[in-house]
Motif scaffolding. Structure first.
Motif, PDB file in Angstrom:
ATOM      1  N   HIS A   1     -23.880  32.576  74.818  1.00 32.13           N
ATOM      2  CA  HIS A   1     -22.411  32.648  74.286  1.00 32.13           C
ATOM      3  C   HIS A   1     -21.648  33.213  75.342  1.00 32.13           C
ATOM      4  CE1 HIS A   1     -21.817  31.843  70.097  1.00 32.13           C
ATOM      5  NE2 HIS A   1     -23.186  31.991  69.907  1.00 32.13           N
TER       6      HIS A   1
ATOM      7  N   ILE B   1     -23.421  31.667  56.969  1.00 27.88           N
ATOM      8  CA  ILE B   1     -24.225  30.534  57.805  1.00 27.88           C
ATOM      9  C   ILE B   1     -25.750  30.991  58.099  1.00 27.88           C
ATOM     10  CG2 ILE B   1     -24.025  29.717  60.228  1.00 27.88           C
ATOM     11  CD1 ILE B   1     -21.055  30.507  60.085  1.00 27.88           C
TER      12      ILE B   1
ATOM     13  N   LYS C   1     -32.362  23.152  66.230  1.00 28.18           N
ATOM     14  CA  LYS C   1     -31.678  24.249  65.394  1.00 28.18           C
ATOM     15  C   LYS C   1     -30.700  23.613  64.428  1.00 28.18           C
ATOM     16  CE  LYS C   1     -29.977  28.994  65.878  1.00 28.18           C
ATOM     17  NZ  LYS C   1     -29.561  30.108  66.570  1.00 28.18           N
TER      18      LYS C   1
ATOM     19  N   ASN D   1     -20.608  37.554  72.149  1.00 21.70           N
ATOM     20  CA  ASN D   1     -20.848  36.683  70.877  1.00 21.70           C
ATOM     21  C   ASN D   1     -19.822  37.020  69.875  1.00 21.70           C
ATOM     22  OD1 ASN D   1     -23.802  36.239  69.043  1.00 21.70           O
ATOM     23  ND2 ASN D   1     -22.206  34.901  69.117  1.00 21.70           N
TER      24      ASN D   1
ATOM     25  N   MET E   1     -16.675  26.535  62.890  1.00 19.23           N
ATOM     26  CA  MET E   1     -17.056  26.442  64.187  1.00 19.23           C
ATOM     27  C   MET E   1     -16.513  25.460  64.949  1.00 19.23           C
ATOM     28  SD  MET E   1     -20.893  28.347  63.802  1.00 19.23           S
ATOM     29  CE  MET E   1     -21.541  27.394  62.436  1.00 19.23           C
TER      30      MET E   1
ATOM     31  N   GLY F   1     -29.251  29.561  60.359  1.00 21.19           N
ATOM     32  CA  GLY F   1     -29.933  28.801  61.169  1.00 21.19           C
ATOM     33  C   GLY F   1     -31.424  28.745  61.259  1.00 21.19           C
TER      34      GLY F   1
ATOM     35  N   HIS G   1     -25.537  26.656  70.013  1.00 25.86           N
ATOM     36  CA  HIS G   1     -26.782  26.249  69.044  1.00 25.86           C
ATOM     37  C   HIS G   1     -27.674  25.279  69.793  1.00 25.86           C
ATOM     38  CE1 HIS G   1     -24.092  27.761  65.582  1.00 25.86           C
ATOM     39  NE2 HIS G   1     -24.440  28.383  66.421  1.00 25.86           N
TER      40      HIS G   1
HETATM   41  O1  LIG Z   1     -23.598  30.927  67.207  1.00 27.35           O
HETATM   42  C1  LIG Z   1     -23.523  31.880  66.598  1.00 27.35           C
HETATM   43  O2  LIG Z   1     -23.426  33.099  67.084  1.00 27.35           O
HETATM   44  C2  LIG Z   1     -23.053  31.964  65.200  1.00 27.35           C
HETATM   45  C3  LIG Z   1     -23.992  31.154  64.558  1.00 27.35           C
HETATM   46  C4  LIG Z   1     -25.341  30.892  64.425  1.00 27.35           C
HETATM   47  O3  LIG Z   1     -25.787  31.562  65.659  1.00 27.35           O
HETATM   48  C5  LIG Z   1     -26.123  30.193  63.333  1.00 27.35           C
HETATM   49  C6  LIG Z   1     -27.608  30.758  63.310  1.00 27.35           C
HETATM   50  O4  LIG Z   1     -27.747  31.689  62.410  1.00 27.35           O
HETATM   51  O5  LIG Z   1     -28.407  30.076  64.120  1.00 27.35           O
END
Ligand SMILES: O=C(O)/C=C\C(=O)CC(=O)O
Ligand SMILES: NC(=O)C1=CN([C@@H]2O[C@H](COP(=O)(O)OP(=O)(O)OC[C@H]3O[C@@H](n4cnc5c(N)ncnc54)[C@H](O)[C@@H]3O)[C@@H](O)[C@H]2O)C=CC1
Length: 352
Positions: free
Chosen positions: A257, A127, A136, A170, A235, A129, A243
């Motif tokens: 988180h 994944i 985002k 997290n 997710m 971001g 996000h």
């Molecule tokens: O929210 C998270 O911890 C998982 C995925 C991401 O953060 C996605 C990203 O890299 O932004």
């Protein structure tokens, strides 16, 4: 017996105190000769240690990784990698640094060797971001999955206790949402429960004695398992909310988180009772939302969005954004309930 599909993902894991010493061997195994080392400005000294260990195989250091991977930083790092003729990226740091490596790999296919120093778990996921124009965007691409991960608990000894707590939660969030993901499977369920249990043991021990290497190793083991779960299944609401809050309101990732998770679990509790039982059992408690809330509160982590820079006036917009491009969720997203969830998280109310 339910039906499922399980695809294992090819990552080589080198785990244990002192395992950074194997870096040159691992870079050689990747067949790389010019490694671009990535870090945040704060972790420049760690990147220099990596460069020393790599000797002639180090091509240079890019030390401007920041949270949420702004597209401008990604473009700069891509240009540096190209200019140096790098044939691999070594990301030493937390999810922000790994994320920068992923942004380079997405563009070029450059292999990544990750050396995580937080518990975010990004190193085990395909994944990525990238934040552009205040939004985002996340996506999945097998090219961004690191090829090799070196987990050296000694490197996380310096992670401040406060960030250790939020980073650990997290990780718990990845596993918790994995337990109610529509595409979950029994292997990920096992990893999720073991990962949550390891983190639930490790965090109070780290809070008591930050230099407890065994607890640091337990937390990194938990991060590996929880990150693997995130990398293998979808997710849901919780990650979507984080996000949105992180990308559009620039809230710190791990803290967000930590605050949102108990409320997202409470929102989904009736729709996913088995997952809740497994989370609660792994944390040796009766209620999953309360167990996560108490883990945060009792170990000094923030429990209210108002305490980490969120403005109450922005909650309506956050709710609207969270309703756009929804991630699959066990309970349908209902605007009034979602708005209440955000209000509870804003105020730091213990879920009932
Ligand atoms: O929210 C998270 O911890 C998982 C995925 C991401 O953060 C996605 C990203 O890299 O932004
Ligand atoms: N794509 C994915 O699968 C995932 C991506 N992420 C992304 O990762 C980012 C957050 O990463 P985090 O790891 O929470 O924080 P981070 O990588 O932003 O690090 C936070 C701060 O802690 C410092 N730090 C890290 N390790 C340290 C250590 N051992 N000692 C001292 N200081 C240390 C960093 O230099 C930085 O200043 C977010 O952008 C998030 O979206 C997070 C989880 C999964």
């Amino acid at each position: 017996m339910h039906h499922f599909i399980y695809t294992s993902q090819p990552v080589r894991v080198v785990f244990g105190p002192g395992s950074l010493q194997h870096l040159a061997r691992e870079i050689e195994a990747l067949g790389a000769t010019k490694a671009l080392i990535l870090c945040t400005p704060e972790q420049r000294a760690s990147a220099e240690r990596v460069a020393d260990l790599l000797g002639g195989r180090a091509a240079g250091i890019f030390d401007r990784a920041v949270m949420h991977v702004p597209i401008e930083t990604a473009r700069e790092a891509r240009a540096v990698a190209q200019g140096l003729g790098a044939d691999c990226a070594v990301a030493i740091g937390g999810g922000s640094t790994t994320g920068l490596g992923k942004a380079i790999a997405l563009d070029s296919g450059l292999p990544i060797l990750a050396i995580p120093t937080t518990y975010a778990g990004s190193e085990m996921t395909p994944i990525y971001g990238i934040t552009e124009g205040g939004l985002k965007k996340t996506g999945k691409d097998p090219r961004v999955l690191p090829r090799t991960v070196i987990y050296d608990p000694e490197l996380s000894l310096s992670l401040p206790v406060a960030l250790s707590m939020t980073s650990g939660i997290n990780a718990i969030a990845h596993a918790a949402e994995g337990l109610y993901a529509a595409d979950s499977n029994p292997i990920m369920d096992l990893m999720a429960q073991e990962g949550i249990a390891a983190m639930g043991r490790a965090l109070p021990a780290i809070k008591s004695v930050a230099s407890n290497l065994e607890a640091r190793a337990d937390a990194l083991y938990g991060a590996w398992l929880c990150g693997t779960v995130l990398g293998n299944v979808g997710m849901s609401l919780h990650h979507k909310l984080c996000h949105t809050l992180g990308g559009s309101f620039n809230l710190p990732h791990a803290e967000t988180h930590t605050i949102v998770l108990p409320h997202a679990l409470a929102y989904n509790a009736e729709a996913a009772p088995l997952a809740m039982q497994k989370i609660a059992r792994a944390l040796l408690k009766d209620s999953a939302p309360q167990a996560v809330f108490d883990l945060a509160r009792d170990n000094g982590a923030p429990v209210a969005l108002k305490d980490i820079g969120m403005q109450e006036a922005d909650l309506d917009q956050a709710c609207d954004l969270a309703l756009q491009n929804q991630y699959p969720n066990p309970r349908p997203l209902e605007r009034p309930a979602l708005r209440q969830l955000l209000q509870n998280a804003f105020e730091g109310v213990r879920p009932t």
